[in-house]
Design a protein around this motif. Sequence first.
Motif, PDB file in Angstrom:
ATOM      1  N   ASN B 213       0.851  -1.174   0.000  1.00  0.00           N
ATOM      2  CA  ASN B 213       0.000   0.000   0.000  1.00  0.00           C
ATOM      3  C   ASN B 213       0.894   1.234   0.000  1.00  0.00           C
ATOM      4  N   VAL B 214       0.968   1.925  -1.123  1.00  0.00           N
ATOM      5  CA  VAL B 214       1.899   3.033  -1.255  1.00  0.00           C
ATOM      6  C   VAL B 214       1.158   4.291  -1.650  1.00  0.00           C
ATOM      7  N   GLU B 215       1.640   5.415  -1.175  1.00  0.00           N
ATOM      8  CA  GLU B 215       1.119   6.683  -1.676  1.00  0.00           C
ATOM      9  C   GLU B 215       2.259   7.406  -2.363  1.00  0.00           C
ATOM     10  N   ARG B 216       2.011   7.860  -3.571  1.00  0.00           N
ATOM     11  CA  ARG B 216       3.034   8.622  -4.278  1.00  0.00           C
ATOM     12  C   ARG B 216       2.381   9.610  -5.236  1.00  0.00           C
ATOM     13  N   GLN B 217       2.905  10.809  -5.245  1.00  0.00           N
ATOM     14  CA  GLN B 217       2.421  11.861  -6.150  1.00  0.00           C
ATOM     15  C   GLN B 217       0.909  12.038  -6.069  1.00  0.00           C
ATOM     16  N   GLY B 218       0.363  11.825  -4.892  1.00  0.00           N
ATOM     17  CA  GLY B 218      -1.076  12.013  -4.737  1.00  0.00           C
ATOM     18  C   GLY B 218      -1.904  10.821  -5.177  1.00  0.00           C
ATOM     19  N   PHE B 219      -1.235   9.755  -5.594  1.00  0.00           N
ATOM     20  CA  PHE B 219      -1.950   8.541  -5.987  1.00  0.00           C
ATOM     21  C   PHE B 219      -1.728   7.443  -4.951  1.00  0.00           C
ATOM     22  N   HIS B 220      -2.672   6.529  -4.867  1.00  0.00           N
ATOM     23  CA  HIS B 220      -2.508   5.393  -3.983  1.00  0.00           C
ATOM     24  C   HIS B 220      -2.402   4.119  -4.815  1.00  0.00           C
ATOM     25  N   VAL B 221      -1.487   3.255  -4.419  1.00  0.00           N
ATOM     26  CA  VAL B 221      -1.329   1.974  -5.084  1.00  0.00           C
ATOM     27  C   VAL B 221      -1.557   0.882  -4.050  1.00  0.00           C
ATOM     28  N   LEU B 222      -2.430  -0.051  -4.383  1.00  0.00           N
ATOM     29  CA  LEU B 222      -2.762  -1.127  -3.459  1.00  0.00           C
ATOM     30  C   LEU B 222      -2.517  -2.450  -4.186  1.00  0.00           C
ATOM     31  N   ASN B 223      -1.594  -3.280  -3.655  1.00  0.00           N
ATOM     32  CA  ASN B 223      -1.283  -4.567  -4.279  1.00  0.00           C
ATOM     33  C   ASN B 223      -1.788  -5.706  -3.409  1.00  0.00           C
ATOM     34  N   PHE B 224      -2.382  -6.694  -4.025  1.00  0.00           N
ATOM     35  CA  PHE B 224      -2.746  -7.892  -3.274  1.00  0.00           C
ATOM     36  C   PHE B 224      -2.956  -9.043  -4.245  1.00  0.00           C
ATOM     37  N   SER B 225      -3.041 -10.259  -3.702  1.00  0.00           N
ATOM     38  CA  SER B 225      -3.293 -11.437  -4.534  1.00  0.00           C
ATOM     39  C   SER B 225      -4.601 -12.066  -4.122  1.00  0.00           C
ATOM     40  N   ALA B 226      -5.327 -12.567  -5.097  1.00  0.00           N
ATOM     41  CA  ALA B 226      -6.580 -13.257  -4.802  1.00  0.00           C
ATOM     42  C   ALA B 226      -6.917 -14.162  -5.965  1.00  0.00           C
ATOM     43  N   LYS B 227      -7.405 -15.355  -5.662  1.00  0.00           N
ATOM     44  CA  LYS B 227      -7.872 -16.298  -6.678  1.00  0.00           C
ATOM     45  C   LYS B 227      -6.825 -16.532  -7.768  1.00  0.00           C
ATOM     46  N   GLY B 228      -5.561 -16.666  -7.350  1.00  0.00           N
ATOM     47  CA  GLY B 228      -4.512 -16.982  -8.294  1.00  0.00           C
ATOM     48  C   GLY B 228      -4.073 -15.826  -9.176  1.00  0.00           C
ATOM     49  N   MET B 229      -4.540 -14.626  -8.869  1.00  0.00           N
ATOM     50  CA  MET B 229      -4.164 -13.464  -9.665  1.00  0.00           C
ATOM     51  C   MET B 229      -3.488 -12.429  -8.760  1.00  0.00           C
ATOM     52  N   ASP B 230      -2.597 -11.630  -9.372  1.00  0.00           N
ATOM     53  CA  ASP B 230      -2.049 -10.466  -8.687  1.00  0.00           C
ATOM     54  C   ASP B 230      -2.861  -9.248  -9.103  1.00  0.00           C
ATOM     55  N   TYR B 231      -3.322  -8.515  -8.124  1.00  0.00           N
ATOM     56  CA  TYR B 231      -4.094  -7.304  -8.388  1.00  0.00           C
ATOM     57  C   TYR B 231      -3.289  -6.081  -7.960  1.00  0.00           C
ATOM     58  N   SER B 232      -3.365  -5.019  -8.769  1.00  0.00           N
ATOM     59  CA  SER B 232      -2.826  -3.732  -8.344  1.00  0.00           C
ATOM     60  C   SER B 232      -3.877  -2.674  -8.625  1.00  0.00           C
ATOM     61  N   LEU B 233      -4.267  -1.950  -7.587  1.00  0.00           N
ATOM     62  CA  LEU B 233      -5.250  -0.885  -7.738  1.00  0.00           C
ATOM     63  C   LEU B 233      -4.519   0.448  -7.692  1.00  0.00           C
ATOM     64  N   VAL B 234      -4.757   1.314  -8.684  1.00  0.00           N
ATOM     65  CA  VAL B 234      -4.118   2.629  -8.689  1.00  0.00           C
ATOM     66  C   VAL B 234      -5.190   3.696  -8.864  1.00  0.00           C
ATOM     67  N   SER B 235      -5.154   4.699  -7.998  1.00  0.00           N
ATOM     68  CA  SER B 235      -6.155   5.767  -8.098  1.00  0.00           C
ATOM     69  C   SER B 235      -5.778   6.947  -7.220  1.00  0.00           C
ATOM     70  N   ASP B 236      -6.428   8.076  -7.457  1.00  0.00           N
ATOM     71  CA  ASP B 236      -6.277   9.192  -6.526  1.00  0.00           C
ATOM     72  C   ASP B 236      -7.357   9.129  -5.447  1.00  0.00           C
ATOM     73  N   LEU B 237      -8.111   8.044  -5.431  1.00  0.00           N
ATOM     74  CA  LEU B 237      -9.122   7.838  -4.402  1.00  0.00           C
ATOM     75  C   LEU B 237      -8.436   7.554  -3.060  1.00  0.00           C
ATOM     76  N   ASN B 238      -9.099   7.860  -1.953  1.00  0.00           N
ATOM     77  CA  ASN B 238      -8.484   7.628  -0.644  1.00  0.00           C
ATOM     78  C   ASN B 238      -8.331   6.127  -0.380  1.00  0.00           C
ATOM     79  N   PRO B 239      -7.303   5.759   0.434  1.00  0.00           N
ATOM     80  CA  PRO B 239      -6.992   4.335   0.638  1.00  0.00           C
ATOM     81  C   PRO B 239      -8.135   3.542   1.276  1.00  0.00           C
ATOM     82  N   GLN B 240      -8.946   4.196   2.136  1.00  0.00           N
ATOM     83  CA  GLN B 240     -10.034   3.459   2.790  1.00  0.00           C
ATOM     84  C   GLN B 240     -11.001   2.916   1.741  1.00  0.00           C
TER      85      GLN B 240
END
Lengths: 189, 254
Positions: B213-240
């Motif tokens: 879970n990283v914040e950079r340049q006003g963006f949030h990046v959220l990495n996780f794995s589920a169901k055999g896939m790697d997911y990365s969420l990127v947005s300027d939306l708040n982390p919650q």
Amino acid sequence: MFKQTQTERFNQIAMPHLDAAYNLAKWLTRNPQDAEDMVQESFMKALRYFEGFRGDDGRAWLLTIVRNTCYSWLEAKKSCPTVFFDEDEDSLETQMLASSTASLTVNPEQHLMQSQDKALLSTAIEALPLEFREVLILRELEDFSYQQIADIIGAPIGTVMSRLSRARSLLRRWLANDVSPDYTLESAP
Amino acid sequence: MNCKTVSEMLHGYLDRQLDLRSMLAIETHLSDCDSCRQEWRALSKLNATLKQGITYHRAPEGLRQRLKLAIEPPRTNPKWFGGLFYMQNFGQPLAGLALLLLGFALGWQYQPAKRESRQTDELLAAHVRSLQADHLTDVASSDQHTVKPWFNGKLDFAPQVLDFTAQGFPLVGGRLDYLDSKPVSALIYRRRQHLINVFVRPESQEPKVAESNVERQGFHVLNFSAKGMDYSLVSDLNPQELQELELLLKQPPN
């Protein structure tokens, strides 16, 4: 060797927040043409100051510039509505609270949801004093934390909190009574 | 905590901006006090109205073009790369994109950055590019049954595509993107006016990156794995709220 130029860095850090910049400028100036001018001026300033930008939140940094540019312009233009609310005065707060509690029974929010009247809401927000309007937009539309808003407007966090709650109370009253915001504004003490 | 204190702090509670102790104290008070609970309900209703009712004014296209020209004026005697930017202003974003990619590729080659940090850079660049180059979606549809088949034949895996409109995350569309020089599927969701890029690829065999879970340049990046896939969420939306989407994506489809 490829060296990332300043312009490219600027394109990555500032340009993605153009919509946010325009949105804030539009709500502060209340006029699309003025908003465009403010954004253009802000981006030119941002480009000039960019070398000194060390932070990592490009959006907050850019919106601070937009906000200050709009303020200087509004002051010069003297069109900025004077704030007649004394931030420390209790009587207004008491009155607003009393009136908002009274309106609870009629469920004003539901009424608005049903009528879907975005225009009424826009009019009500545009009639808010500038200081209230900016915290409302930064919070509701940009999701900034109180601390970030405090940094952007250069005020203590307590001020952010009280302006935000006043802005919401006023809106709630206006929406509940379904009266013209100007009317309410003028009849306020 | 008495009613007066609670009513003063209710907005902070609503915005989830109080410290944990105050949040819990207010929660306890609300469960005991009818009148404060009523006030709280009215406030959150108003807040929902405001969040979806206030118009978000998007920048007119003309302004965007003018700014691009002002920031990167066309050169009269262009060097080869200047020429590319010149063309970009006149509707050939692909050339610009190619240059940008080349820039990133070369930049990384000379940059002994850590793998995770590089991956974050790559995700951010992909997110920003998707917003900049007017190439957000290859297939624009809120219908999961349109978006999912579109990926067939373009990828050697089948990403799960679900619409979460009911939960406040409408599906905007899908796009083919590249991460770590492999094709990946990018799903785009919207939360109010915030766009969220969800990058999906088969789970990596290498050890997991540290930065989840990283914040950079006003963006949030959220990495996780589920169901055999790697997911990365990127947005300027708040982390919650990003985490809300994470939970939705982790749920088994009904």
